[in-house]
Design a protein around this motif. Structure first.
Motif, PDB file in Angstrom:
ATOM      1  N   ASP A  87      54.883  45.703  41.375  1.00 34.38           N
ATOM      2  CA  ASP A  87      56.034  45.921  40.510  1.00 34.38           C
ATOM      3  C   ASP A  87      55.579  45.767  39.059  1.00 34.38           C
ATOM      4  OD1 ASP A  87      58.374  45.827  39.032  1.00 34.38           O
ATOM      5  OD2 ASP A  87      59.473  44.692  40.551  1.00 34.38           O
ATOM      6  N   PRO A  88      55.787  46.787  38.199  1.00 35.00           N
ATOM      7  CA  PRO A  88      55.353  46.666  36.801  1.00 35.00           C
ATOM      8  C   PRO A  88      55.942  45.454  36.088  1.00 35.00           C
ATOM      9  CG  PRO A  88      55.884  48.944  37.311  1.00 35.00           C
ATOM     10  CD  PRO A  88      56.292  48.137  38.514  1.00 35.00           C
ATOM     11  N   TRP A  89      57.161  45.060  36.453  1.00 32.88           N
ATOM     12  CA  TRP A  89      57.778  43.882  35.838  1.00 32.88           C
ATOM     13  C   TRP A  89      56.930  42.647  36.130  1.00 32.88           C
ATOM     14  CZ3 TRP A  89      59.755  39.075  36.863  1.00 32.88           C
ATOM     15  CH2 TRP A  89      60.670  38.531  35.946  1.00 32.88           C
ATOM     16  N   GLU A 255      72.132  64.146  41.121  1.00 32.16           N
ATOM     17  CA  GLU A 255      72.204  64.475  39.700  1.00 32.16           C
ATOM     18  C   GLU A 255      72.242  63.225  38.826  1.00 32.16           C
ATOM     19  OE1 GLU A 255      75.561  66.964  39.065  1.00 32.16           O
ATOM     20  OE2 GLU A 255      74.735  68.671  40.170  1.00 32.16           O
ATOM     21  N   ALA A 256      72.616  62.106  39.421  1.00 28.61           N
ATOM     22  CA  ALA A 256      72.697  60.849  38.670  1.00 28.61           C
ATOM     23  C   ALA A 256      72.281  59.714  39.601  1.00 28.61           C
ATOM     24  CB  ALA A 256      74.109  60.619  38.147  1.00 28.61           C
ATOM     25  N   VAL A 257      71.282  58.921  39.187  1.00 34.22           N
ATOM     26  CA  VAL A 257      70.727  57.882  40.051  1.00 34.22           C
ATOM     27  C   VAL A 257      70.552  56.588  39.265  1.00 34.22           C
ATOM     28  CG1 VAL A 257      68.786  57.190  41.515  1.00 34.22           C
ATOM     29  CG2 VAL A 257      69.505  59.599  41.459  1.00 34.22           C
ATOM     30  N   ILE A 258      71.041  55.524  39.854  1.00 34.49           N
ATOM     31  CA  ILE A 258      70.725  54.177  39.374  1.00 34.49           C
ATOM     32  C   ILE A 258      69.588  53.651  40.241  1.00 34.49           C
ATOM     33  CG2 ILE A 258      71.573  51.823  39.084  1.00 34.49           C
ATOM     34  CD1 ILE A 258      74.392  53.006  38.770  1.00 34.49           C
ATOM     35  N   CYS A 259      68.507  53.223  39.614  1.00 36.90           N
ATOM     36  CA  CYS A 259      67.336  52.750  40.355  1.00 36.90           C
ATOM     37  C   CYS A 259      67.338  51.221  40.413  1.00 36.90           C
ATOM     38  CB  CYS A 259      66.045  53.253  39.712  1.00 36.90           C
ATOM     39  SG  CYS A 259      65.856  55.042  39.797  1.00 36.90           S
ATOM     40  N   PHE A 260      67.124  50.716  41.592  1.00 34.29           N
ATOM     41  CA  PHE A 260      67.151  49.283  41.892  1.00 34.29           C
ATOM     42  C   PHE A 260      66.196  48.503  41.005  1.00 34.29           C
ATOM     43  CE2 PHE A 260      66.758  45.574  44.688  1.00 34.29           C
ATOM     44  CZ  PHE A 260      68.010  45.483  45.279  1.00 34.29           C
ATOM     45  N   THR A 261      65.045  49.097  40.690  1.00 35.19           N
ATOM     46  CA  THR A 261      64.025  48.449  39.862  1.00 35.19           C
ATOM     47  C   THR A 261      63.422  49.458  38.898  1.00 35.19           C
ATOM     48  OG1 THR A 261      62.189  48.943  41.351  1.00 35.19           O
ATOM     49  CG2 THR A 261      63.394  46.897  41.766  1.00 35.19           C
ATOM     50  N   VAL A 291      61.524  48.136  31.923  1.00 28.02           N
ATOM     51  CA  VAL A 291      60.472  49.100  32.249  1.00 28.02           C
ATOM     52  C   VAL A 291      59.396  48.992  31.165  1.00 28.02           C
ATOM     53  CG1 VAL A 291      59.915  51.507  32.736  1.00 28.02           C
ATOM     54  CG2 VAL A 291      62.206  50.632  33.267  1.00 28.02           C
ATOM     55  N   PRO A 292      58.270  48.321  31.440  1.00 26.35           N
ATOM     56  CA  PRO A 292      57.205  48.218  30.434  1.00 26.35           C
ATOM     57  C   PRO A 292      56.752  49.583  29.965  1.00 26.35           C
ATOM     58  CG  PRO A 292      56.813  46.710  32.258  1.00 26.35           C
ATOM     59  CD  PRO A 292      57.952  47.596  32.677  1.00 26.35           C
ATOM     60  N   ALA A 293      56.563  49.741  28.662  1.00 21.76           N
ATOM     61  CA  ALA A 293      56.236  51.035  28.082  1.00 21.76           C
ATOM     62  C   ALA A 293      54.964  51.635  28.665  1.00 21.76           C
ATOM     63  CB  ALA A 293      56.109  50.903  26.562  1.00 21.76           C
ATOM     64  N   GLU A 294      53.991  50.785  28.998  1.00 20.71           N
ATOM     65  CA  GLU A 294      52.711  51.312  29.488  1.00 20.71           C
ATOM     66  C   GLU A 294      52.810  51.885  30.898  1.00 20.71           C
ATOM     67  OE1 GLU A 294      52.297  46.746  29.421  1.00 20.71           O
ATOM     68  OE2 GLU A 294      53.289  48.320  28.285  1.00 20.71           O
ATOM     69  N   THR A 295      53.923  51.686  31.583  1.00 17.21           N
ATOM     70  CA  THR A 295      54.088  52.251  32.930  1.00 17.21           C
ATOM     71  C   THR A 295      54.763  53.616  32.899  1.00 17.21           C
ATOM     72  OG1 THR A 295      56.278  51.287  33.359  1.00 17.21           O
ATOM     73  CG2 THR A 295      54.353  49.908  33.816  1.00 17.21           C
ATOM     74  N   GLU A 296      55.251  54.024  31.728  1.00 15.89           N
ATOM     75  CA  GLU A 296      55.998  55.278  31.622  1.00 15.89           C
ATOM     76  C   GLU A 296      55.041  56.439  31.363  1.00 15.89           C
ATOM     77  OE1 GLU A 296      60.048  53.357  29.665  1.00 15.89           O
ATOM     78  OE2 GLU A 296      58.339  53.844  28.406  1.00 15.89           O
ATOM     79  N   TYR A 297      55.362  57.584  31.981  1.00 20.86           N
ATOM     80  CA  TYR A 297      54.492  58.751  31.877  1.00 20.86           C
ATOM     81  C   TYR A 297      55.063  59.839  30.973  1.00 20.86           C
ATOM     82  CZ  TYR A 297      52.234  56.717  35.988  1.00 20.86           C
ATOM     83  OH  TYR A 297      51.588  55.856  36.853  1.00 20.86           O
ATOM     84  N   SER A 302      65.585  55.130  30.536  1.00 21.18           N
ATOM     85  CA  SER A 302      66.786  54.371  30.179  1.00 21.18           C
ATOM     86  C   SER A 302      66.945  53.205  31.150  1.00 21.18           C
ATOM     87  CB  SER A 302      68.018  55.275  30.243  1.00 21.18           C
ATOM     88  OG  SER A 302      67.902  56.359  29.336  1.00 21.18           O
ATOM     89  N   TYR A 303      67.237  52.022  30.626  1.00 22.01           N
ATOM     90  CA  TYR A 303      67.346  50.875  31.524  1.00 22.01           C
ATOM     91  C   TYR A 303      68.253  49.794  30.954  1.00 22.01           C
ATOM     92  CZ  TYR A 303      64.097  48.149  28.583  1.00 22.01           C
ATOM     93  OH  TYR A 303      63.500  47.471  27.545  1.00 22.01           O
ATOM     94  N   TYR A 304      68.743  48.972  31.854  1.00 22.75           N
ATOM     95  CA  TYR A 304      69.413  47.732  31.498  1.00 22.75           C
ATOM     96  C   TYR A 304      68.427  46.601  31.724  1.00 22.75           C
ATOM     97  CZ  TYR A 304      74.183  49.510  30.956  1.00 22.75           C
ATOM     98  OH  TYR A 304      75.309  50.153  30.503  1.00 22.75           O
ATOM     99  N   GLY A 305      68.281  45.745  30.725  1.00 21.69           N
ATOM    100  CA  GLY A 305      67.346  44.641  30.858  1.00 21.69           C
ATOM    101  C   GLY A 305      67.591  43.581  29.804  1.00 21.69           C
ATOM    102  N   VAL A 306      66.645  42.679  29.700  1.00 21.97           N
ATOM    103  CA  VAL A 306      66.730  41.545  28.774  1.00 21.97           C
ATOM    104  C   VAL A 306      65.741  41.760  27.645  1.00 21.97           C
ATOM    105  CG1 VAL A 306      66.445  39.058  28.522  1.00 21.97           C
ATOM    106  CG2 VAL A 306      67.444  39.999  30.631  1.00 21.97           C
TER     107      VAL A 306
END
Length: 351
Positions: A87-89, A255-261, A291-297, A302-306
């Protein structure tokens, strides 16, 4: 004709006294520097600390952590009970803690399962982050038992517990999932949840608080059957990517997905790019979790986080490891907020 070939005598283990002599310091100073207390004034100047560490490295000194823990009550390390390694987190938090722990001579250990109670009962650590308390049987009671029997500075990640002889980090994504559902539902007839299979948890993924929050939001909007909106696939980045490819190529493409992680969102983003599906025009994604920036391609997800979650968690752990003398537990509340990225249509409005 025989040869009397005798094995060389085994080399004696390098002792702390050897290091002290080589560095030209007292045994007490060498002990302070190499025992995880190098930040204290008693351990001398930075130059002295550098000499001690250099002598230890040159001599090949290996501290006896068990004896050290018995003598000082300190284990020289920080334990992270993260449950997974891919998990990237979890990877990002481990990297942050390792970086912050090094100047204090703390090592970092990751437990990749949920047997934290069994491990910490028989191990010494300076601090330990427990992340699955709310999802294991009798989790809060196990934390209290550890706190009553261990020297470790415990930090409990829990939405329900109050601090006692340990710190509590309170952070719940439940409201965020409701907000994410409402935002996507305003633009789409159907909103799905992509969730990993959790066969080892009581009740599986459908009983997980994140899934329960999604189901509640779906029912509040009159959508259903709510369980049919949950897409469950094998855990792991590669497995999620393959699940995403099949899902996006199928007759009921979402068309619209909320991802668990966060890692699931990145895997879905990659699957959409491979399928030639435009984001956010044809598919919108919101991740629950940083979502750590280095894991994005292909641009930020878009995410909800702290905000600044990794540095904040690491700071709490380091502080707890350094100061555990008669210290009451503290409550740390982490509020969730929305970070728009390129996987939702609100990105340009928020830019």
């Amino acid at each position: 004709m025989t040869t009397d070939a005798r094995s060389p005598a085994p080399r004696a283990a390098v002792t702390l006294a050897d290091v002290a002599r080589a560095a030209g310091v007292s045994l007490a100073t060498a002990s302070f520097v190499l025992s995880g207390r190098g930040n204290l004034r008693s351990s001398g100047s930075e130059a002295t600390k550098a000499k001690v560490r250099a002598a230890a490295e040159e001599l090949g000194y290996v501290p006896n952590r068990h004896a050290q823990a018995m003598r000082t009550g300190r284990g020289g390390g920080i334990v992270l009970t993260l449950g997974a390694l891919d998990d990237p987190w979890a990877v990002h938090l481990t990297t942050q803690v390792r970086h912050d722990a090094r100047p204090h001579d703390f090592s970092t250990l990751v437990l990749a399962d949920e047997s934290w109670f069994q491990y910490l009962q028989g191990a010494s650590a300076d601090a330990a982050l427990l992340t699955s308390i709310d999802f294991v049987e009798n989790g809060p009671d196990l934390v209290r038992r550890l706190a009553s029997t261990t020297q470790s500075g415990l930090v409990a990640f829990s939405a329900h517990m109050e601090p006692e002889d340990f710190d509590v980090v309170r952070s719940t994504p439940v409201p965020a999932i409701g907000h994410a559902y409402a935002a996507l539902r305003a633009r789409h007839q159907r909103v799905h949840l992509l969730a990993p299979d959790l066969p080892d948890r009581p009740g599986g993924v459908l009983a997980h608080p994140r899934t329960q929050a999604f189901l509640a939001a779906a029912r509040e909007h009159g959508d259903g059957p709510a369980e049919a909106l949950v897409k469950v696939g094998p855990a792991g980045k590669r497995s999620t990517h393959l699940t995403g490819l099949d899902w996006l190529a199928g007759p009921h493409r979402p068309e619209a997905v909320i991802c668990f992680t966060g890692y699931q969102a990145v895997a879905m983003q990659l699957a959409a790019e491979r399928m030639g599906i435009r984001m956010p025009e044809d598919l919108e994604l919101i991740a629950i979790g940083d979502v750590p920036a280095e894991t994005e391609y292909f641009g930020p997800v878009s995410y909800y986080g702290v905000d600044d979650v990794f540095a904040r968690l690491s700071g709490i752990l380091i502080d707890r490891a350094l100061d555990r003398e008669d210290r009451p537990g503290a409550l740390h509340t982490f509020d969730w907020q929305y970070f728009p990225g390129t996987t939702t249509r609100d990105h340009e409005a928020a830019s």
